[in-house]
Write a protein that holds these residues in place. Structure first.
Motif, mmCIF file in Angstrom:
data_model
loop_
_atom_site.group_PDB
_atom_site.id
_atom_site.type_symbol
_atom_site.label_atom_id
_atom_site.label_comp_id
_atom_site.label_asym_id
_atom_site.label_seq_id
_atom_site.Cartn_x
_atom_site.Cartn_y
_atom_site.Cartn_z
ATOM 1 N N ASP A 1 0.881 -1.186 -0.289
ATOM 2 C CA ASP A 1 -0.033 0.070 0.133
ATOM 3 C C ASP A 1 0.838 1.232 -0.020
ATOM 4 O O ASP A 1 0.328 2.299 -0.241
ATOM 5 N N LYS A 2 2.227 1.329 0.475
ATOM 6 C CA LYS A 2 2.777 2.319 0.679
ATOM 7 C C LYS A 2 3.898 2.777 -0.747
ATOM 8 O O LYS A 2 4.353 3.694 -0.877
ATOM 9 N N SER A 3 3.777 1.693 -1.543
ATOM 10 C CA SER A 3 4.611 1.976 -2.674
ATOM 11 C C SER A 3 3.944 2.740 -3.793
ATOM 12 O O SER A 3 2.587 2.987 -3.738
ATOM 13 N N GLY A 4 4.825 3.469 -4.389
ATOM 14 C CA GLY A 4 4.207 4.341 -5.443
ATOM 15 C C GLY A 4 3.458 3.419 -6.649
ATOM 16 O O GLY A 4 3.744 2.255 -6.717
ATOM 17 N N ASN A 5 2.963 4.351 -7.624
ATOM 18 C CA ASN A 5 2.473 3.349 -9.007
ATOM 19 C C ASN A 5 3.755 2.941 -9.987
ATOM 20 O O ASN A 5 4.770 3.253 -9.500
ATOM 21 N N PHE A 6 3.494 2.126 -10.734
ATOM 22 C CA PHE A 6 4.474 1.396 -11.536
ATOM 23 C C PHE A 6 5.553 2.551 -12.019
ATOM 24 O O PHE A 6 6.572 2.259 -12.461
ATOM 25 N N ILE A 7 4.789 3.754 -12.573
ATOM 26 C CA ILE A 7 5.705 4.606 -13.163
ATOM 27 C C ILE A 7 6.666 5.263 -12.017
ATOM 28 O O ILE A 7 7.923 5.406 -12.655
ATOM 29 N N ALA A 8 6.097 5.553 -11.017
ATOM 30 C CA ALA A 8 7.069 5.994 -10.048
ATOM 31 C C ALA A 8 8.139 5.241 -9.797
ATOM 32 O O ALA A 8 9.089 5.430 -9.418
ATOM 33 N N GLN A 9 7.782 3.742 -9.466
ATOM 34 C CA GLN A 9 8.615 2.914 -9.236
ATOM 35 C C GLN A 9 9.635 2.641 -10.216
ATOM 36 O O GLN A 9 10.805 2.244 -10.070
ATOM 37 N N ALA A 10 9.270 2.886 -11.597
ATOM 38 C CA ALA A 10 10.433 2.796 -12.764
ATOM 39 C C ALA A 10 11.309 3.629 -12.529
ATOM 40 O O ALA A 10 12.741 3.496 -12.743
ATOM 41 N N TYR A 11 11.102 5.082 -12.208
ATOM 42 C CA TYR A 11 11.877 6.301 -11.809
ATOM 43 C C TYR A 11 12.941 5.766 -10.726
ATOM 44 O O TYR A 11 14.136 6.100 -10.817
ATOM 45 N N ASP A 12 12.348 5.265 -9.681
ATOM 46 C CA ASP A 12 12.899 4.874 -8.428
ATOM 47 C C ASP A 12 14.016 3.696 -8.813
ATOM 48 O O ASP A 12 15.147 3.880 -8.531
ATOM 49 N N HIS A 13 13.691 2.694 -9.699
ATOM 50 C CA HIS A 13 14.564 1.711 -10.158
ATOM 51 C C HIS A 13 15.847 2.262 -10.950
ATOM 52 O O HIS A 13 16.704 2.153 -10.789
ATOM 53 N N ALA A 14 15.383 3.255 -11.725
ATOM 54 C CA ALA A 14 16.308 3.763 -12.566
ATOM 55 C C ALA A 14 17.533 4.415 -11.949
ATOM 56 O O ALA A 14 18.681 4.312 -12.221
ATOM 57 N N LYS A 15 17.071 5.029 -10.770
ATOM 58 C CA LYS A 15 18.043 5.953 -10.005
ATOM 59 C C LYS A 15 18.940 4.835 -9.287
ATOM 60 O O LYS A 15 19.867 5.295 -8.765
ATOM 61 N N THR A 16 18.534 3.711 -9.092
ATOM 62 C CA THR A 16 19.410 2.730 -8.411
ATOM 63 C C THR A 16 20.592 2.086 -9.465
ATOM 64 O O THR A 16 21.478 1.458 -9.130
ATOM 65 N N LEU A 17 20.553 2.531 -10.651
ATOM 66 C CA LEU A 17 21.226 1.858 -11.737
ATOM 67 C C LEU A 17 22.360 3.003 -12.034
ATOM 68 O O LEU A 17 22.407 4.047 -11.801
ATOM 69 N N SER A 18 23.877 2.389 -12.295
ATOM 70 C CA SER A 18 24.783 3.122 -12.508
ATOM 71 C C SER A 18 24.751 4.120 -13.351
ATOM 72 O O SER A 18 25.294 5.321 -13.338
ATOM 73 N N GLU A 19 24.180 4.049 -14.608
ATOM 74 C CA GLU A 19 23.806 4.981 -15.800
ATOM 75 C C GLU A 19 23.167 6.189 -15.214
ATOM 76 O O GLU A 19 23.291 7.060 -15.710
ATOM 77 N N PHE A 20 22.178 6.170 -14.084
ATOM 78 C CA PHE A 20 21.514 7.124 -13.743
ATOM 79 C C PHE A 20 22.017 7.421 -12.054
ATOM 80 O O PHE A 20 21.114 8.552 -11.529
ATOM 81 N N SER A 21 23.115 7.118 -11.490
ATOM 82 C CA SER A 21 23.461 7.536 -10.162
ATOM 83 C C SER A 21 23.858 9.041 -10.288
ATOM 84 O O SER A 21 24.138 9.660 -11.217
ATOM 85 N N GLY A 22 23.184 9.730 -9.381
ATOM 86 C CA GLY A 22 23.389 11.130 -9.358
ATOM 87 C C GLY A 22 22.477 12.031 -10.145
ATOM 88 O O GLY A 22 22.589 13.063 -10.086
ATOM 89 N N SER A 23 21.340 11.295 -10.692
ATOM 90 C CA SER A 23 20.374 12.053 -11.620
ATOM 91 C C SER A 23 19.632 13.083 -10.723
ATOM 92 O O SER A 23 19.354 12.492 -9.471
ATOM 93 N N GLU A 24 18.948 13.649 -11.380
ATOM 94 C CA GLU A 24 18.288 15.101 -10.687
ATOM 95 C C GLU A 24 16.566 14.690 -10.824
ATOM 96 O O GLU A 24 16.423 14.538 -12.200
ATOM 97 N N ASP A 25 15.768 14.584 -10.108
ATOM 98 C CA ASP A 25 14.423 14.476 -10.374
ATOM 99 C C ASP A 25 13.831 16.079 -10.985
ATOM 100 O O ASP A 25 14.236 16.891 -10.433
ATOM 101 N N VAL A 26 13.041 15.994 -11.826
ATOM 102 C CA VAL A 26 12.468 17.127 -12.387
ATOM 103 C C VAL A 26 11.124 16.849 -13.020
ATOM 104 O O VAL A 26 10.675 15.760 -13.128
#
Length: 88
Positions: free
Chosen positions: A63-88
């Motif tokens: 119940d506390k998780s975001g929708n799948f799109i929000a989870q996709a962005y959260d997942h991407a930020k865990t990957l080396s390609e997107f470490s240090g990325s900024e939310d916009v």
């Protein structure tokens, strides 16, 4: 929601790297089910697509998780390609 991050790519057979500053990365396609979600994350400079990735993750169905799109962005930020990325 989207991410902002510089894009740097090295290609086999070429000297140096391709670089584009402040690329706007957005989820453009998402599909899946309770077991696995796949998504495309594409980078844009203005109206021009510079690159795209495909990833997948195991979704959080609590119940506390975001929708799948929000989870996709959260997942991407865990990957080396997107470490240090900024939310916009």
């Amino acid at each position: 929601m989207a991410l902002k991050k510089d894009f740097v790519k090295t290609l086999d057979g070429f000297d140096g790297t391709l670089t584009s500053k402040d690329v706007y990365w957005k989820v453009t396609n998402i599909s899946g089910n309770k077991d696995s979600v796949s998504y495309n994350l594409e980078g844009f400079k203005g109206d021009v697509q510079v690159f795209g990735y495909s990833f997948s993750f195991d979704p959080d169905l609590s119940d506390k998780s975001g929708n799948f799109i929000a989870q996709a962005y959260d997942h991407a930020k865990t990957l080396s390609e997107f470490s240090g990325s900024e939310d916009v």
